[in-house]
Scaffold this active site. Structure first.
Site, PDB file in Angstrom:
ATOM      1  N   CYS A 193       1.335 -13.821  -3.377  1.00 15.79           N
ATOM      2  CA  CYS A 193       2.026 -12.571  -3.724  1.00 15.79           C
ATOM      3  C   CYS A 193       3.382 -12.873  -4.363  1.00 15.79           C
ATOM      4  CB  CYS A 193       2.272 -11.716  -2.480  1.00 15.79           C
ATOM      5  SG  CYS A 193       0.829 -11.391  -1.482  1.00 15.79           S
TER       6      CYS A 193
ATOM      7  N   ARG B 131      -3.678  -0.335  -2.746  1.00 17.42           N
ATOM      8  CA  ARG B 131      -2.781  -1.214  -3.522  1.00 17.42           C
ATOM      9  C   ARG B 131      -3.039  -2.678  -3.165  1.00 17.42           C
ATOM     10  NH1 ARG B 131      -1.305  -1.803  -8.127  1.00 17.42           N
ATOM     11  NH2 ARG B 131      -2.432  -3.674  -7.627  1.00 17.42           N
TER      12      ARG B 131
ATOM     13  N   CYS C 174      -4.572  -5.668  -5.454  1.00 11.52           N
ATOM     14  CA  CYS C 174      -3.825  -6.919  -5.653  1.00 11.52           C
ATOM     15  C   CYS C 174      -4.734  -8.112  -5.349  1.00 11.52           C
ATOM     16  CB  CYS C 174      -2.601  -6.984  -4.744  1.00 11.52           C
ATOM     17  SG  CYS C 174      -1.155  -6.156  -5.424  1.00 11.52           S
TER      18      CYS C 174
END
Lengths: 106, 266
Positions: free
Chosen positions: B175, B223, B227
């Site tokens: 991330c 979300r 991702c």
């Protein structure tokens, strides 16, 4: 299945700022679903906005308008407490009317 | 000649760089305008109706659902999620808590609810999406305040921090590689700088949000799922421990930000 609209009307000087959100699929009739079949057209055809019962906007809409459309207009001469009503009719004959009172502006 | 060519290339790169930065600035202006008339608001009333309606095999409403402030108390509840719930002995985020209630109180099948939780694009949206938005909207104007007072909350937070920095999958991707610096973007979308308080705050305060290109309200679980897909990681299970750990880490990092939902995403 017509869902309620969200209408906000606030006084701004000598007119009212009216903002309308509608929930509608607005299918164009051109799109295909995952099986490859055409999704039938389903869109708002006719929108009428009234101010204290007097028509201030009478609009013909087509498939070109987006899904969940937003409509913003300014109504001249509207004062706080006046009634703004919005009616839409779609091509399947479905209909929805919502009404608000104009709020005092900030 | 060689040196000069190199300089020209550098000059050109700088020029392209500023052009993009300006484009990003213009987009954010447009997004602000969209935020005022956010179609996501249409889902709030829908969520409210669903919350009070008697539904499911047990014909029950969600009025007895405890989001941490007591049964049916929604004011400010979402601001403190994820948190530890003794009845399930787990840390839960808003959506996993909601699914728990729909299963326990209303008698829905967990698999069915989770399968339908993320709705297809251009649909009328799922029940979970509308409910999550309504419940979060009852914390509008309040500050995100995730406390790590229970040991399990702290453990989950630490796990989330670890996952945020850990590289994984076939592209060896973490991330932090996209969200660890300011002013990064993917194509034309600005990426949030989540190791910074403001960036994390935006994550914690704007979901659920209306996703313009999908025409539906999307949630934090979506979300994260998306991702993971973009990172070519295995599919993220709805309400999984991994998703809750990341949400806990990000929301806690965004503590103090004022909640304003529905957000509006491109």
């Amino acid at each position: 299945m017509a869902e309620p609209m969200k209408i906000r009307a606030t006084v701004q000087g000598d007119m009212a700022d009216v903002r309308i959100l509608m929930m509608h699929p607005m299918e164009t009739g051109q799109r295909k679903n995952s099986k490859g079949d055409l999704v039938p057209a389903h869109f708002i055809k006719h929108v009428v906005v009234t101010h204290n019962g007097k028509t201030v906007l009478d609009a013909e809409w087509t498939q070109a308008i987006s899904r969940n459309p937003f409509l913003g207009i300014r109504v001249k001469g509207a004062k706080a407490g006046d009634k703004i009503a919005v009616t839409w009719t779609d091509n399947k004959g479905d209909k929805r009317t919502d009404e608000v009172a104009v709020a005092t502006g900030s | 000649m060689k040196v000069r060519g190199g300089l020209a290339a550098i000059a050109l790169l700088c020029f392209v760089g500023t052009a993009w930065a300006q484009a990003g600035g213009d987009l954010s202006v447009g997004r602000k305008m969209l935020l005022e008339d956010n179609p996501g608001e249409l889902w709030i009333d829908k969520g409210k109706a669903l919350f009070h309606e008697k539904r499911g095999p047990k014909k029950a409403s969600l009025e007895q659902c405890d989001f941490g402030m007591g049964p049916g108390k929604l004011e400010g509840a979402a601001a403190k999620l994820p948190r530890y719930f003794p009845d399930v002995d787990k840390v839960q985020d808003l959506e996993s808590r909601l699914v728990t209630c729909m299963v326990q109180l209303q008698g829905f099948k967990r698999d069915d609810v989770e399968k339908k939780a993320i709705s297809p694009s251009r649909s009328a949206g799922s029940d979970v999406e509308a409910l999550a938005l309504y419940i979060t909207s009852r914390s509008n104007g309040m500050k995100v305040n995730v406390t790590l007072s229970h040991q399990k909350e702290y453990d989950v937070y630490k796990a989330g921090e670890y996952l945020f920095y850990r590289r994984a999958g076939q592209t060896d991707f973490a991330c932090v590689q996209c969200h660890g610096e300011a002013n990064k973007r993917i194509r034309l979308q600005d990426l949030l700088h989540m190791t910074n308080k403001d960036g994390a705050g935006e994550v914690a305060s704007t979901w659920p949000a209306y996703r313009g290109a999908h025409y539906v309200v999307r949630t934090m679980q979506w979300r994260l799922y998306d991702c993971f897909w973009q990172m070519r990681l295995p599919d993220l299970d709805y309400g999984s421990d991994v998703s809750i750990a990341l949400t806990t880490y990000l929301n806690h990092s965004g503590n103090g930000t004022i909640i304003k939902v529905p957000g509006f995403k491109r």
